[in-house]
Scaffold this motif. Structure first.
Motif, PDB file in Angstrom:
ATOM      1  N   ARG A   1      51.874   3.512  21.865  1.00 42.86           N
ATOM      2  CA  ARG A   1      50.720   4.301  21.447  1.00 42.86           C
ATOM      3  C   ARG A   1      50.622   4.380  19.929  1.00 42.86           C
ATOM      4  N   ILE A   2      51.757   4.505  19.256  1.00 41.89           N
ATOM      5  CA  ILE A   2      51.749   4.536  17.792  1.00 41.89           C
ATOM      6  C   ILE A   2      51.264   3.201  17.242  1.00 41.89           C
ATOM      7  N   ARG A   3      51.769   2.118  17.825  1.00 43.31           N
ATOM      8  CA  ARG A   3      51.347   0.783  17.381  1.00 43.31           C
ATOM      9  C   ARG A   3      49.857   0.578  17.611  1.00 43.31           C
ATOM     10  N   GLN A   4      49.357   1.064  18.743  1.00 44.18           N
ATOM     11  CA  GLN A   4      47.931   0.922  19.041  1.00 44.18           C
ATOM     12  C   GLN A   4      47.079   1.731  18.062  1.00 44.18           C
ATOM     13  N   ALA A   5      47.554   2.920  17.703  1.00 46.46           N
ATOM     14  CA  ALA A   5      46.820   3.751  16.749  1.00 46.46           C
ATOM     15  C   ALA A   5      46.732   3.064  15.387  1.00 46.46           C
ATOM     16  N   VAL A   6      47.817   2.402  14.976  1.00 42.67           N
ATOM     17  CA  VAL A   6      47.807   1.662  13.717  1.00 42.67           C
ATOM     18  C   VAL A   6      46.800   0.518  13.793  1.00 42.67           C
ATOM     19  N   MET A   7      46.786  -0.191  14.915  1.00 38.82           N
ATOM     20  CA  MET A   7      45.840  -1.295  15.085  1.00 38.82           C
ATOM     21  C   MET A   7      44.405  -0.800  15.110  1.00 38.82           C
ATOM     22  N   ASP A   8      44.166   0.318  15.778  1.00 39.46           N
ATOM     23  CA  ASP A   8      42.817   0.872  15.868  1.00 39.46           C
ATOM     24  C   ASP A   8      42.273   1.285  14.508  1.00 39.46           C
ATOM     25  N   SER A   9      43.148   1.673  13.605  1.00 34.82           N
ATOM     26  CA  SER A   9      42.702   2.105  12.281  1.00 34.82           C
ATOM     27  C   SER A   9      42.191   0.944  11.435  1.00 34.82           C
ATOM     28  N   ARG A  10      42.618  -0.287  11.785  1.00 38.08           N
ATOM     29  CA  ARG A  10      42.272  -1.495  11.027  1.00 38.08           C
ATOM     30  C   ARG A  10      42.733  -1.417   9.571  1.00 38.08           C
ATOM     31  N   ILE A  11      43.800  -0.673   9.360  1.00 42.87           N
ATOM     32  CA  ILE A  11      44.364  -0.509   8.027  1.00 42.87           C
ATOM     33  C   ILE A  11      45.683  -1.274   7.953  1.00 42.87           C
ATOM     34  N   ALA A  12      45.922  -1.926   6.829  1.00 38.09           N
ATOM     35  CA  ALA A  12      47.184  -2.632   6.644  1.00 38.09           C
ATOM     36  C   ALA A  12      48.313  -1.615   6.497  1.00 38.09           C
ATOM     37  N   ALA A  13      49.117  -1.496   7.531  1.00 38.12           N
ATOM     38  CA  ALA A  13      50.224  -0.542   7.523  1.00 38.12           C
ATOM     39  C   ALA A  13      51.430  -1.168   8.194  1.00 38.12           C
ATOM     40  N   GLU A  14      52.599  -0.789   7.723  1.00 40.05           N
ATOM     41  CA  GLU A  14      53.841  -1.291   8.291  1.00 40.05           C
ATOM     42  C   GLU A  14      54.465  -0.210   9.156  1.00 40.05           C
ATOM     43  N   LEU A  15      54.892  -0.578  10.352  1.00 38.71           N
ATOM     44  CA  LEU A  15      55.509   0.367  11.281  1.00 38.71           C
ATOM     45  C   LEU A  15      57.014   0.136  11.299  1.00 38.71           C
ATOM     46  N   THR A  16      57.775   1.188  11.053  1.00 36.50           N
ATOM     47  CA  THR A  16      59.234   1.070  11.016  1.00 36.50           C
ATOM     48  C   THR A  16      59.845   1.345  12.396  1.00 36.50           C
ATOM     49  N   ASP A  17      61.144   1.151  12.483  1.00 43.81           N
ATOM     50  CA  ASP A  17      61.881   1.526  13.683  1.00 43.81           C
ATOM     51  C   ASP A  17      62.025   3.044  13.745  1.00 43.81           C
ATOM     52  N   VAL A  18      62.532   3.520  14.876  1.00 45.57           N
ATOM     53  CA  VAL A  18      62.826   4.946  15.022  1.00 45.57           C
ATOM     54  C   VAL A  18      64.031   5.310  14.157  1.00 45.57           C
ATOM     55  N   LEU A  19      64.369   6.583  14.090  1.00 45.21           N
ATOM     56  CA  LEU A  19      65.379   7.066  13.144  1.00 45.21           C
ATOM     57  C   LEU A  19      66.812   6.728  13.539  1.00 45.21           C
ATOM     58  N   GLY A  20      67.077   6.629  14.834  1.00 48.72           N
ATOM     59  CA  GLY A  20      68.453   6.395  15.264  1.00 48.72           C
ATOM     60  C   GLY A  20      68.644   5.038  15.897  1.00 48.72           C
ATOM     61  N   PRO A  21      69.894   4.746  16.267  1.00 49.40           N
ATOM     62  CA  PRO A  21      71.094   5.578  16.101  1.00 49.40           C
ATOM     63  C   PRO A  21      71.597   5.581  14.658  1.00 49.40           C
ATOM     64  N   HIS A  22      72.290   6.668  14.288  1.00 47.83           N
ATOM     65  CA  HIS A  22      72.802   6.795  12.929  1.00 47.83           C
ATOM     66  C   HIS A  22      73.855   7.903  12.891  1.00 47.83           C
ATOM     67  N   PRO A  23      74.892   7.748  12.052  1.00 48.90           N
ATOM     68  CA  PRO A  23      75.919   8.800  11.934  1.00 48.90           C
ATOM     69  C   PRO A  23      75.354  10.166  11.567  1.00 48.90           C
ATOM     70  N   LEU A  24      74.272  10.197  10.776  1.00 49.21           N
ATOM     71  CA  LEU A  24      73.694  11.490  10.407  1.00 49.21           C
ATOM     72  C   LEU A  24      73.133  12.232  11.618  1.00 49.21           C
ATOM     73  N   LEU A  25      72.705  11.506  12.637  1.00 48.39           N
ATOM     74  CA  LEU A  25      72.216  12.167  13.846  1.00 48.39           C
ATOM     75  C   LEU A  25      73.372  12.765  14.633  1.00 48.39           C
ATOM     76  N   ALA A  26      74.537  12.104  14.610  1.00 51.18           N
ATOM     77  CA  ALA A  26      75.729  12.683  15.240  1.00 51.18           C
ATOM     78  C   ALA A  26      76.111  13.979  14.526  1.00 51.18           C
ATOM     79  N   GLU A  27      76.008  13.970  13.207  1.00 47.46           N
ATOM     80  CA  GLU A  27      76.272  15.186  12.432  1.00 47.46           C
ATOM     81  C   GLU A  27      75.301  16.300  12.820  1.00 47.46           C
ATOM     82  N   ALA A  28      74.012  15.944  12.936  1.00 46.55           N
ATOM     83  CA  ALA A  28      73.000  16.941  13.288  1.00 46.55           C
ATOM     84  C   ALA A  28      73.247  17.512  14.683  1.00 46.55           C
ATOM     85  N   LEU A  29      73.606  16.651  15.627  1.00 47.31           N
ATOM     86  CA  LEU A  29      73.916  17.121  16.983  1.00 47.31           C
ATOM     87  C   LEU A  29      75.108  18.074  16.963  1.00 47.31           C
ATOM     88  N   HIS A  30      76.123  17.733  16.178  1.00 47.47           N
ATOM     89  CA  HIS A  30      77.308  18.598  16.058  1.00 47.47           C
ATOM     90  C   HIS A  30      76.914  19.978  15.534  1.00 47.47           C
TER      91      HIS A  30
END
Length: 307
Positions: free
Chosen positions: A135-164
């Protein structure tokens, strides 16, 4: 008293400290390049003041880490001025960039015509969720704007810290393993609750291993959006000796109804921590996705050492 030319005679003159040479010199603080694309945080879930407040805090953290950052919020299900949709925010960012260029030209300035992406879209998701990402990718396409879509935030050690931290705030884990005290309600088995099916469970499992190393208790990932997944993992943990379980949401918050967490915890008879929410690591990771996409990141944010 001082004179127009400096301090009165006899008073010490404070001179600026010379910049430290060599490899031990402190790095120059990173600032957003002039004309850099906007960071657009793609926020899933039903728009609300609480959701907007959470996103605002994440954006505030990112801005504090990168002065001059143009950061905006686009709601996946937004449709008005208070909660603008992702497509609307992208179109607005493009219009404003064009307007700045035209104003500069009209003022007689020699400016380069804007090129490259208008925005870098960062999903506000801890783990992969195929349906939401489509849905996010489709919204970017629908806007017809040149935009780059990144990956999600995890996995990452900082998320393990946040969960702790979230588990310790709920009294379900020690805040610091090095301290010689016990928490009577500390869990001896953690269910890491994700959404997004098998792919999300696998990704959560990587962060789960990091969390297990921090807590020295078994951690297993399960899917909130798959019937029986939470109960099955709870049974596995109990059969291996864990008696006091805790549910740790591997979620930012907006991507799922809060009632589902409560229902899952009640189903397996365990306590639950709060979702990750606007923990500082979330803003830092969102910024890291942005700077990495633009090639201006000096380094990825590092997780805190396991204690």
């Amino acid at each position: 008293m001082s004179s127009p030319t400096g301090p009165a005679s006899g008073l010490p003159v404070r001179m600026p400290r010379p910049r430290q040479p060599g490899r031990h010199r402190r790095p120059e603080p990173l600032v957003a390049p002039e004309g850099a694309p906007a960071l657009v945080l793609a926020v899933p879930g039903t728009p609300s003041s609480a959701t907007r407040g959470l996103a605002d805090e994440v954006i505030s953290i990112a801005r504090s880490e990168l002065p001059g950052l143009d950061a905006r919020i686009g709601h996946l299900d937004g449709d008005d001025e208070e909660f603008p949709s992702l497509s609307t925010v992208l179109v607005r960012a493009a219009e404003e960039r064009t307007a700045r260029y035209e104003q500069a030209r009209a003022a007689g300035l020699e400016v380069k015509e804007p090129e490259g992406p208008v925005a870098v879209v960062v999903p506000l998701l801890a783990g992969p969720d195929g349906a939401l990402l489509r849905r996010i990718r489709q919204a970017v396409m629908d806007s017809r704007i040149a935009a780059e879509l990144t990956d999600v935030l995890g996995p990452h050690p900082l998320l393990a810290e946040a969960l702790h931290v979230r588990l310790s705030e709920a009294g379900l884990a020690r805040a610091d393993r090095a301290r010689l005290f016990t928490v009577a309600t500390a869990a001896d088995g953690i269910i890491l609750a994700s959404v997004g099916g098998d792919e999300a469970v696998q990704a959560a499992g990587i962060t789960g291993m990091l969390l297990a190393a921090r807590l020295a208790v078994p951690v297993m990932a399960a899917a909130l959006d798959e019937e029986g997944s939470i109960a099955s993992v709870a049974e596995q943990l109990r059969s291996s000796g864990s008696q006091q379980l805790a549910l740790a949401p591997y979620l930012i918050g907006p991507e799922i109804e809060a009632s589902l967490l409560a229902e899952a915890a009640e189903e397996v008879g365990c306590s639950t921590a709060e979702p990750l929410g606007p923990y500082p690591a979330i803003g830092k990771l969102a910024l890291a996705k942005y700077t990495t996409a633009l090639g201006i990141s000096p380094q990825q944010p590092q997780g805190a050492p396991v204690r």
